[in-house]
Design an enzyme around this catalytic site. Structure first.
Site, PDB file in Angstrom:
ATOM      1  N   GLU A 277      98.123 122.263 138.065  1.00 59.24           N
ATOM      2  CA  GLU A 277      97.311 122.358 139.273  1.00 59.24           C
ATOM      3  C   GLU A 277      98.162 122.078 140.514  1.00 59.24           C
ATOM      4  OE1 GLU A 277      94.311 123.396 139.354  1.00 59.24           O
ATOM      5  OE2 GLU A 277      93.790 123.335 137.228  1.00 59.24           O
ATOM      6  N   TRP A 280      99.988 125.073 141.671  1.00 55.80           N
ATOM      7  CA  TRP A 280      99.238 126.040 142.481  1.00 55.80           C
ATOM      8  C   TRP A 280      99.488 125.807 143.965  1.00 55.80           C
ATOM      9  CZ3 TRP A 280      96.818 130.485 141.544  1.00 55.80           C
ATOM     10  CH2 TRP A 280      96.376 130.766 140.256  1.00 55.80           C
ATOM     11  N   TRP A 308      81.855 144.698 153.835  1.00 58.23           N
ATOM     12  CA  TRP A 308      81.134 143.438 153.674  1.00 58.23           C
ATOM     13  C   TRP A 308      79.855 143.455 154.506  1.00 58.23           C
ATOM     14  CZ3 TRP A 308      83.014 140.615 149.876  1.00 58.23           C
ATOM     15  CH2 TRP A 308      84.387 140.611 149.608  1.00 58.23           C
ATOM     16  N   ASN A 343      86.579 121.346 142.355  1.00 62.52           N
ATOM     17  CA  ASN A 343      87.287 122.626 142.366  1.00 62.52           C
ATOM     18  C   ASN A 343      86.505 123.721 141.653  1.00 62.52           C
ATOM     19  OD1 ASN A 343      89.719 124.169 143.063  1.00 62.52           O
ATOM     20  ND2 ASN A 343      89.983 124.327 140.848  1.00 62.52           N
ATOM     21  N   TRP A 361      84.668 137.071 152.826  1.00 64.22           N
ATOM     22  CA  TRP A 361      85.281 135.818 152.389  1.00 64.22           C
ATOM     23  C   TRP A 361      85.828 134.989 153.546  1.00 64.22           C
ATOM     24  CZ3 TRP A 361      90.450 135.161 153.557  1.00 64.22           C
ATOM     25  CH2 TRP A 361      91.180 136.316 153.877  1.00 64.22           C
ATOM     26  N   TRP A 384      90.133 131.486 148.329  1.00 62.85           N
ATOM     27  CA  TRP A 384      89.071 132.406 148.745  1.00 62.85           C
ATOM     28  C   TRP A 384      89.430 133.854 148.418  1.00 62.85           C
ATOM     29  CZ3 TRP A 384      84.122 132.267 150.084  1.00 62.85           C
ATOM     30  CH2 TRP A 384      83.558 131.007 150.317  1.00 62.85           C
TER      31      TRP A 384
END
Length: 475
Positions: A277, A280, A308, A343, A361, A384
């Site tokens: 993690e 990331w 969108w 998360n 987004w 996102w």
């Protein structure tokens, strides 16, 4: 003439294991008579409006100032645009010859740093910049052909093989005795911080550097060994809760890695899962540094003109946690109430906004940027774009999270939902994930009248899922 250096603090609010502080200390020790002082730049972009993200950071900053006082170290403040602030610094401290700080590779901070370096060079001040917030710089983890990765899994395999730095020692007893006392007016600059702090909302607890170390100790001893089994459970304290300390720099990644070293050597799967993690963070830093438009533009060119929908009412419903889908609402209310979200919850909430409400987004990214106390621009935008299927190594567009299935998997008893959505406290497990299935008699029995106590969903997930897939396919 006495050489003087300034140590510029940023998102590294700690007096231990601070790379730039360590390097500045080495510089001071190298020659008798060298002096230094500590400075923080208050950017008007951040103190001009209040939000939980800013509130939390500035409370950490004030706590850090007091910690410096306890060590007999004075923290000086600058304000205004970075370029003008550091030009002013040189004018007020003509003996300034060196500026030390820890780097930011991603925009807009990277642009700010370049402006400051150029201004300092023009004024004959040497700048010394160091890697500190991440294990590896954006150009360190490379493929065999020298290129950069676009997919996380092979990136992580390469990342894991690289040596990790040990914590850096900072000798506060030595450097506190070698401080310069520049004639740097503080009333206006510190006044900006003081004024902001008088008007913030909720007071955040556990903002000290010591609090970060205590949380790390608790995580290593009680949570890390089984992290791989608990980190997705919404109702358990199965995550590290270290992200806010990393955001403000109260803890360094090196200190965390060292604390996990014994478990990593033993091959503990929980520690390994957590380290993946942390990787990331490096990965998204690399993506953001090489794709400066990450926060505003889809990385996948094919999806840069998706139609969108923009529905202000639905966007507000999502923000408030009033969608009628319990797990989504619980996630959003946790964010609004605490400034933090699990998360797994972030993935659920982001997927719902983009794939169920079909809302851009970027709207969600901006809301999270204001509400998250652990907001990191690279990780947030990367996350996102992952959820929206528009980023690098993102979830495929045809894999649309079912909010009900996510709820049943990661909050099977409904405890997380009941904690954050009190209207549903009396609803039994059978209906906690799908309260709209209760008949009128059951609604009365469980003290939850739909449309009155708790909203009915405006949309049908199965219908919206098809619409989302059609939108990505261009149908």
């Amino acid at each position: 003439m006495t050489e003087v250096s300034a140590l510029w603090m940023r998102r590294d609010l700690r007096l231990t294991d601070n790379r730039a502080m360590h390097e500045m200390q080495q510089w001071v020790e190298a020659e008798e008579g060298r002096q230094w002082f500590l400075v923080f730049h208050l950017d008007p972009e951040f103190y001009s409006f209040s939000c939980p993200h800013h509130d939390y950071f500035f409370q950490n900053l004030e706590k850090f100032r007091k910690e410096c006082d306890d060590q007999h170290i004075q923290l000086y403040f600058l304000h205004g645009t970075a370029e003008k602030a550091f030009a002013y610094l040189k004018e007020k401290v003509p003996g300034l010859t060196h500026l030390f700080f820890n780097e930011d590779e991603a925009p807009p901070a990277a642009y700010r740093d370049e402006q400051v370096k150029t201004e300092m060079q023009r004024r004959s001040v040497e700048t010394h910049v160091y890697k500190d917030a991440h294990f590896h710089r954006s150009d360190e983890v490379k493929k065999k052909d020298g290129g950069l990765y676009s997919v996380y899994t092979p990136y992580y395999r390469a990342w894991r093989q690289l040596e990790k730095e040990q914590p850096y020692k900072c000798r506060l007893d030595l450097i506190s005795s070698r401080q310069a006392r520049p004639s740097l007016p503080q009333k206006a600059a510190y006044g900006k911080l003081s004024s902001y702090l008088k008007h913030y909302g909720e007071t955040w607890k556990h903002t000290g550097e010591e609090d970060g170390h205590k949380r790390l100790e608790t995580f290593v001893e009680e949570i890390a060994p089984t992290y791989h089994e608990t980190n997705n459970a919404l109702s358990q304290d199965g995550t590290s809760r270290l992200s806010a300390y990393l955001k403000t720099g109260r803890l360094s990644v090196r200190t965390i890695y060292q604390a996990l070293s014994e478990q990593l050597e033993e091959g503990n799967p929980g520690a390994e899962a957590f380290v993946s993690e942390l990787a990331w963070r490096d990965y998204y830093n690399m993506i953001h540094a090489t794709h400066p438009e990450l926060k505003n533009k889809e990385l996948k060119e094919a999806y840069q003109n998706l139609p969108w929908e923009y529905d202000e009412k639905r966007l507000q419903t999502w923000k408030e946690g009033r969608t009628g889908y319990p797990v989504v609402d619980a996630c959003m209310r946790q964010l609004n109430e605490t400034g933090w979200m699990h998360n797994r919850g972030r993935m659920i909430a982001a997927s719902f906004l983009t794939k169920d409400y079909l809302i851009d987004w970027r709207e969600g990214e901006r809301y999270f940027a204001e509400r998250l106390i652990d907001y990191d621009p690279s990780s947030n935008a990367g996350g996102w774009q992952w959820a929206a299927s528009t980023g690098t190594d993102a979830v495929p567009y045809f894999r649309v999270f079912s909010p009900v299935r996510q709820s049943e998997r990661f909050d099977p008893q409904g405890d997380y939902i009941r904690e954050h959505v009190p209207e549903l406290q009396g609803v039994p497990k059978k209906y906690i994930h799908t309260p709209w299935k209760m008949d009128e008699q059951q609604q009365k029995e469980y003290n939850c009248i739909l449309g009155q106590d708790y909203p009915e969903p405006e949309i049908d997930h199965s219908v919206q899922r098809k619409k989302a897939i059609e939108m990505f396919k261009g149908d």
